[in-house]
Design an enzyme around this catalytic site. Structure first.
Site, PDB file in Angstrom:
ATOM      1  N   LEU A  19       6.821  75.229  62.008  1.00  0.00           N
ATOM      2  CA  LEU A  19       7.761  76.079  61.597  1.00  0.00           C
ATOM      3  C   LEU A  19       8.596  76.247  62.968  1.00  0.00           C
ATOM      4  CD1 LEU A  19       6.132  79.099  59.714  1.00  0.00           C
ATOM      5  CD2 LEU A  19       7.812  77.373  58.788  1.00  0.00           C
ATOM      6  N   ASP A  20       9.726  75.992  62.926  1.00  0.00           N
ATOM      7  CA  ASP A  20      10.651  76.064  64.116  1.00  0.00           C
ATOM      8  C   ASP A  20      10.464  77.341  64.683  1.00  0.00           C
ATOM      9  OD1 ASP A  20      12.791  77.552  63.133  1.00  0.00           O
ATOM     10  OD2 ASP A  20      13.948  75.720  62.385  1.00  0.00           O
ATOM     11  N   LYS A  21      11.054  77.626  66.115  1.00  0.00           N
ATOM     12  CA  LYS A  21      10.898  78.784  66.692  1.00  0.00           C
ATOM     13  C   LYS A  21      11.538  80.059  66.021  1.00  0.00           C
ATOM     14  CE  LYS A  21      13.657  79.656  70.256  1.00  0.00           C
ATOM     15  NZ  LYS A  21      14.510  80.606  70.000  1.00  0.00           N
TER      16      LYS A  21
END
Length: 191
Positions: A47-49
């Site tokens: 999951l991206d930041k």
């Protein structure tokens, strides 16, 4: 070897990794700050930041490979900017053209629908704009692929940029029973 598996409610602002050698990421937040995972634990997918929600972790590379394959559904609750239209939902369901690695990519058909009620997630650490800045809509999108920032690109292409993205399910495993930032050991996700 006895492998171990976990589910984690990843908060906004954390990278889906345990450490980095990149100088530009030296002051970032990493998964190891949330829970004491055993050595050799890896995130299954990412999951991206800016994204939140369910992140599976394992010490078994085979489990990671199988779950990231296109056989496993991933469901997201997505807050989009504006009141999304039935036409935009239909476009998402049928697939849209996004950019991926400097090329165009047509997404596979997916499940997408408007949520009748807003999900009850904890406040995000970085505030999202409020109703004074216009309406927003919560939708559900279920995909079985995972190109870089795919869901965000999909909603932007149909004219409703993503404001908040929370993964709620991977296969049959859900966020249920987790508070933001907490982790729980689970049985083998493939059994």
């Amino acid at each position: 070897m006895n492998h171990r598996h976990f589910k984690l409610f990843k908060p906004y602002g954390y990278l889906s990794q345990f450490q980095t050698n990149a100088k530009h990421e030296i002051n970032k937040k990493f998964l190891g700050e949330l829970h004491d995972f055993p050595e050799g634990t890896m995130a299954i997918g990412r999951l991206d930041k800016d994204s939140e929600g369910l992140l599976l972790l394992t010490t078994d590379g085979k489990v990671s490979f199988d779950i990231t394959s296109s056989k496993t559904d991933k469901e997201y609750y997505v807050q989009v900017d504006g009141e999304i239209t039935p036409d935009a939902i239909s476009q998402l369901q049928n697939g849209v053209t996004i950019s991926h690695k400097s090329e165009t990519y047509f997404t596979k058909p997916c499940k997408a629908f408007i949520l009748e009620t807003h999900p009850d997630f904890p406040e995000r650490t970085k505030k999202i704009r409020d109703e004074r800045h216009g309406k927003s809509t919560w939708i559900s999108i279920t995909i079985n692929e995972g190109k870089f920032r795919q869901v965000r690109k999909m909603t932007a292409v149909v004219g409703f940029p993503t404001l908040r993205l929370v993964r709620i399910r991977v296969g049959s495993i859900t966020l249920d029973g987790l508070e933001m930032g907490s982790a729980k050991e689970i049985a083998n996700p493939l059994s």
